[in-house]
Write a protein that holds these residues in place. Structure first.
Motif, PDB file in Angstrom:
ATOM      1  N   ASN A  18       0.816  -1.213   0.000  1.00  0.00           N
ATOM      2  CA  ASN A  18       0.000   0.000   0.000  1.00  0.00           C
ATOM      3  C   ASN A  18       0.851   1.266   0.000  1.00  0.00           C
ATOM      4  N   ALA A  19       2.134   1.136  -0.238  1.00  0.00           N
ATOM      5  CA  ALA A  19       3.050   2.283  -0.132  1.00  0.00           C
ATOM      6  C   ALA A  19       2.624   3.460  -1.002  1.00  0.00           C
ATOM      7  N   GLN A  20       2.013   3.190  -2.155  1.00  0.00           N
ATOM      8  CA  GLN A  20       1.606   4.293  -3.041  1.00  0.00           C
ATOM      9  C   GLN A  20       0.490   5.136  -2.432  1.00  0.00           C
ATOM     10  N   TYR A  21      -0.158   4.649  -1.372  1.00  0.00           N
ATOM     11  CA  TYR A  21      -1.241   5.380  -0.721  1.00  0.00           C
ATOM     12  C   TYR A  21      -0.807   6.048   0.582  1.00  0.00           C
ATOM     13  N   PHE A  22       0.488   6.031   0.852  1.00  0.00           N
ATOM     14  CA  PHE A  22       1.024   6.603   2.088  1.00  0.00           C
ATOM     15  C   PHE A  22       2.114   7.611   1.763  1.00  0.00           C
ATOM     16  N   THR A  23       2.204   8.653   2.577  1.00  0.00           N
ATOM     17  CA  THR A  23       3.337   9.572   2.566  1.00  0.00           C
ATOM     18  C   THR A  23       4.174   9.169   3.766  1.00  0.00           C
ATOM     19  N   GLY A  24       5.368   8.656   3.533  1.00  0.00           N
ATOM     20  CA  GLY A  24       6.203   8.138   4.614  1.00  0.00           C
ATOM     21  C   GLY A  24       6.102   6.625   4.685  1.00  0.00           C
ATOM     22  N   LYS A  25       6.753   6.058   5.683  1.00  0.00           N
ATOM     23  CA  LYS A  25       6.854   4.608   5.818  1.00  0.00           C
ATOM     24  C   LYS A  25       5.883   4.082   6.873  1.00  0.00           C
ATOM     25  N   SER A  26       5.210   2.981   6.523  1.00  0.00           N
ATOM     26  CA  SER A  26       4.314   2.321   7.468  1.00  0.00           C
ATOM     27  C   SER A  26       4.597   0.820   7.470  1.00  0.00           C
ATOM     28  N   PHE A  27       4.088   0.153   8.489  1.00  0.00           N
ATOM     29  CA  PHE A  27       4.250  -1.286   8.660  1.00  0.00           C
ATOM     30  C   PHE A  27       2.883  -1.907   8.886  1.00  0.00           C
ATOM     31  N   LEU A  28       2.717  -3.155   8.448  1.00  0.00           N
ATOM     32  CA  LEU A  28       1.436  -3.847   8.565  1.00  0.00           C
ATOM     33  C   LEU A  28       1.640  -5.219   9.171  1.00  0.00           C
ATOM     34  N   ASN A  29       0.825  -5.538  10.167  1.00  0.00           N
ATOM     35  CA  ASN A  29       0.808  -6.864  10.780  1.00  0.00           C
ATOM     36  C   ASN A  29      -0.640  -7.354  10.754  1.00  0.00           C
TER      37      ASN A  29
END
Length: 136
Positions: free
Chosen positions: A19-30
């Motif tokens: 989903n990186a294209q829908y975020f500004t910055g870095k996120s993590f998913l569990n």
């Protein structure tokens, strides 16, 4: 406020590249409930690095409930002021409501997301258009 170390009550998971294209910055998913568990909604932990946020989006065919477990962040519905959120807060987003959420500029933020339906991803959040947020 100092930048807090990334953490998540249920585990950090993996970098959210899908989903990186829908975020500004870095996120993590569990994903803490898996497709083979055969239920009709998803349960996952999303952890946002400081300053990370997702795009405006709408949930179709369902809803989203956010249980903030760590850090501080922002949540905003279209046409309403942004609200600061912190560990212990609960956000309910009904079907069809355009909104975004993410971490503050100085803190990470994690939430458990209970989501039914699909997200319709929209445009990125533009700071100048976000009401009452002094510093993302």
């Amino acid at each position: 406020m100092e930048n807090k170390e990334l953490k998540a009550m249920f585990g950090l998971g993996v970098q959210n590249d899908g989903n990186a294209q829908y975020f500004t910055g870095k996120s993590f998913l569990n994903r803490i409930v898996q497709p083979h568990d055969n239920i009709d909604y998803g349960v996952g932990v999303v952890t946002f690095e400081a300053g990370c946020r997702n795009n405006w989006h709408i949930h179709r065919g369902g809803y989203q409930i956010l249980l903030v477990t760590d850090g501080e962040g922002w949540y905003q519905e279209w046409g309403k002021p942004a609200q600061k959120i912190k560990a212990g807060d609960v956000i309910v987003t009904h079907e069809g409501i355009k909104h975004w959420h993410g971490a503050t500029a100085t803190s990470t933020m994690s939430h458990v997301a209970l989501t039914k339906g699909k997200a319709e991803w929209l445009e990125a959040v533009i700071f100048d258009e976000v009401s009452n947020v002094d510093s993302l």
